[in-house]
Design a protein around this motif. Sequence first.
Motif, PDB file in Angstrom:
ATOM      1  N   THR A 128       0.857  -1.180   0.000  1.00  0.00           N
ATOM      2  CA  THR A 128       0.000   0.000   0.000  1.00  0.00           C
ATOM      3  C   THR A 128       0.892   1.228   0.000  1.00  0.00           C
ATOM      4  O   THR A 128       1.791   1.342   0.837  1.00  0.00           O
ATOM      5  CB  THR A 128      -0.926  -0.004   1.236  1.00  0.00           C
ATOM      6  OG1 THR A 128      -1.723  -1.192   1.205  1.00  0.00           O
ATOM      7  CG2 THR A 128      -1.828   1.211   1.241  1.00  0.00           C
ATOM      8  N   LEU A 129       0.652   2.122  -0.960  1.00  0.00           N
ATOM      9  CA  LEU A 129       1.483   3.306  -1.141  1.00  0.00           C
ATOM     10  C   LEU A 129       0.623   4.512  -1.480  1.00  0.00           C
ATOM     11  O   LEU A 129      -0.543   4.377  -1.827  1.00  0.00           O
ATOM     12  CB  LEU A 129       2.459   3.120  -2.310  1.00  0.00           C
ATOM     13  CG  LEU A 129       3.500   2.038  -2.263  1.00  0.00           C
ATOM     14  CD1 LEU A 129       2.993   0.742  -2.828  1.00  0.00           C
ATOM     15  CD2 LEU A 129       4.710   2.481  -3.058  1.00  0.00           C
ATOM     16  N   SER A 134      -0.733  11.391 -10.437  1.00  0.00           N
ATOM     17  CA  SER A 134      -0.483  10.898 -11.794  1.00  0.00           C
ATOM     18  C   SER A 134       0.223   9.549 -11.826  1.00  0.00           C
ATOM     19  O   SER A 134       0.251   8.892 -12.864  1.00  0.00           O
ATOM     20  CB  SER A 134       0.320  11.923 -12.605  1.00  0.00           C
ATOM     21  OG  SER A 134       1.590  12.122 -12.035  1.00  0.00           O
ATOM     22  N   VAL A 135       0.774   9.102 -10.704  1.00  0.00           N
ATOM     23  CA  VAL A 135       1.461   7.809 -10.631  1.00  0.00           C
ATOM     24  C   VAL A 135       0.532   6.722 -10.059  1.00  0.00           C
ATOM     25  O   VAL A 135       0.850   5.541 -10.079  1.00  0.00           O
ATOM     26  CB  VAL A 135       2.769   7.938  -9.813  1.00  0.00           C
ATOM     27  CG1 VAL A 135       3.480   6.604  -9.635  1.00  0.00           C
ATOM     28  CG2 VAL A 135       3.710   8.935 -10.480  1.00  0.00           C
ATOM     29  N   ALA A 136      -0.640   7.118  -9.583  1.00  0.00           N
ATOM     30  CA  ALA A 136      -1.555   6.173  -8.926  1.00  0.00           C
ATOM     31  C   ALA A 136      -1.883   4.969  -9.799  1.00  0.00           C
ATOM     32  O   ALA A 136      -1.813   3.817  -9.348  1.00  0.00           O
ATOM     33  CB  ALA A 136      -2.836   6.889  -8.500  1.00  0.00           C
ATOM     34  N   ALA A 142       0.892  -2.144 -11.260  1.00  0.00           N
ATOM     35  CA  ALA A 142       2.009  -2.958 -10.766  1.00  0.00           C
ATOM     36  C   ALA A 142       1.604  -3.814  -9.567  1.00  0.00           C
ATOM     37  O   ALA A 142       2.453  -4.480  -8.968  1.00  0.00           O
ATOM     38  CB  ALA A 142       3.184  -2.054 -10.389  1.00  0.00           C
ATOM     39  N   GLY A 143       0.314  -3.798  -9.202  1.00  0.00           N
ATOM     40  CA  GLY A 143      -0.178  -4.668  -8.137  1.00  0.00           C
ATOM     41  C   GLY A 143      -0.208  -4.052  -6.757  1.00  0.00           C
ATOM     42  O   GLY A 143      -0.410  -4.751  -5.759  1.00  0.00           O
ATOM     43  N   ALA A 144      -0.054  -2.743  -6.663  1.00  0.00           N
ATOM     44  CA  ALA A 144      -0.092  -2.059  -5.369  1.00  0.00           C
ATOM     45  C   ALA A 144      -1.485  -1.476  -5.125  1.00  0.00           C
ATOM     46  O   ALA A 144      -2.268  -1.286  -6.056  1.00  0.00           O
ATOM     47  CB  ALA A 144       0.947  -0.941  -5.332  1.00  0.00           C
ATOM     48  N   THR A 145      -1.754  -1.171  -3.879  1.00  0.00           N
ATOM     49  CA  THR A 145      -2.945  -0.424  -3.496  1.00  0.00           C
ATOM     50  C   THR A 145      -2.508   1.022  -3.303  1.00  0.00           C
ATOM     51  O   THR A 145      -1.520   1.280  -2.609  1.00  0.00           O
ATOM     52  CB  THR A 145      -3.541  -0.972  -2.182  1.00  0.00           C
ATOM     53  OG1 THR A 145      -3.906  -2.339  -2.392  1.00  0.00           O
ATOM     54  CG2 THR A 145      -4.744  -0.174  -1.736  1.00  0.00           C
ATOM     55  N   VAL A 153       2.513   4.335   5.402  1.00  0.00           N
ATOM     56  CA  VAL A 153       3.600   3.457   5.849  1.00  0.00           C
ATOM     57  C   VAL A 153       3.131   2.022   5.714  1.00  0.00           C
ATOM     58  O   VAL A 153       2.056   1.661   6.194  1.00  0.00           O
ATOM     59  CB  VAL A 153       4.007   3.748   7.316  1.00  0.00           C
ATOM     60  CG1 VAL A 153       5.119   2.808   7.756  1.00  0.00           C
ATOM     61  CG2 VAL A 153       4.428   5.203   7.479  1.00  0.00           C
ATOM     62  N   ASP A 154       3.941   1.195   5.060  1.00  0.00           N
ATOM     63  CA  ASP A 154       3.635  -0.222   4.876  1.00  0.00           C
ATOM     64  C   ASP A 154       4.903  -1.019   5.182  1.00  0.00           C
ATOM     65  O   ASP A 154       5.770  -1.177   4.320  1.00  0.00           O
ATOM     66  CB  ASP A 154       3.158  -0.467   3.446  1.00  0.00           C
ATOM     67  CG  ASP A 154       2.761  -1.923   3.180  1.00  0.00           C
ATOM     68  OD1 ASP A 154       3.188  -2.821   3.947  1.00  0.00           O
ATOM     69  OD2 ASP A 154       2.039  -2.163   2.208  1.00  0.00           O
ATOM     70  N   ASN A 155       5.028  -1.486   6.425  1.00  0.00           N
ATOM     71  CA  ASN A 155       6.157  -2.330   6.826  1.00  0.00           C
ATOM     72  C   ASN A 155       7.510  -1.773   6.390  1.00  0.00           C
ATOM     73  O   ASN A 155       8.270  -2.434   5.688  1.00  0.00           O
ATOM     74  CB  ASN A 155       5.978  -3.751   6.297  1.00  0.00           C
ATOM     75  CG  ASN A 155       4.852  -4.471   6.980  1.00  0.00           C
ATOM     76  OD1 ASN A 155       4.819  -4.538   8.207  1.00  0.00           O
ATOM     77  ND2 ASN A 155       3.908  -4.971   6.212  1.00  0.00           N
ATOM     78  N   GLY A 156       7.799  -0.556   6.803  1.00  0.00           N
ATOM     79  CA  GLY A 156       9.098   0.038   6.512  1.00  0.00           C
ATOM     80  C   GLY A 156       9.149   0.841   5.230  1.00  0.00           C
ATOM     81  O   GLY A 156      10.140   1.515   4.963  1.00  0.00           O
TER      82      GLY A 156
END
Length: 187
Positions: A128-129, A134-136, A142-145, A153-156
């Motif tokens: 999760t980012l 424009s990059v969403a 690419a498989g991210a949320t 923050v997602d595990n570092g």
Amino acid sequence: MSKQLDGKRVAILATDGFEESELAVPQSTLRSYGVEVHVIAPSKDGIRAWAETDWGDTYEVDKALDQAQPEDYHALVLPGGLFNPDELRLNEQALDFVRAFFKAGKPVAAICHAPWILINAGVVEGRTLTSVPSVAQDLRNAGATWEDQEAVVDNGLVTSRTPKDLDAFCKRLMEELAEGRHQKQHA
């Protein structure tokens, strides 16, 4: 927190066209807590900032990418801008440098367009980012949320949208750096 930051070293990976505030503010914040910060670039020559609407200052490079070792650092910062991440995401040596931090479970912080580098490094799937809007779609593809928040923050892995989010970005970066390695940070 400053006790937890004693002896920490952070790499900031950038090249020409980085958004000036997205390098200068984290660098200054880290240094104010006694963290040793090195600017890493593909070449040892200085790198020129983009300052919102025009070229900005030239920043000193501490180490050329081929001389930098990921194991010498506790965390990595990736400033955005439009030109900088577009250049670095095509540089296989830069992508290997980024992947090494994920493999070692070390904190990585990316802002604005810098998640493009993470996409090309192959480290965003299942994460999760946030980013500049424009990059969403690139992140989703690419498989991210993707979440529209000032800092995620997602595990570092710390991400933020734009320079207006730098306070939250730096706060989360400092927290993750103080925590150290993250078992669920992965390449």
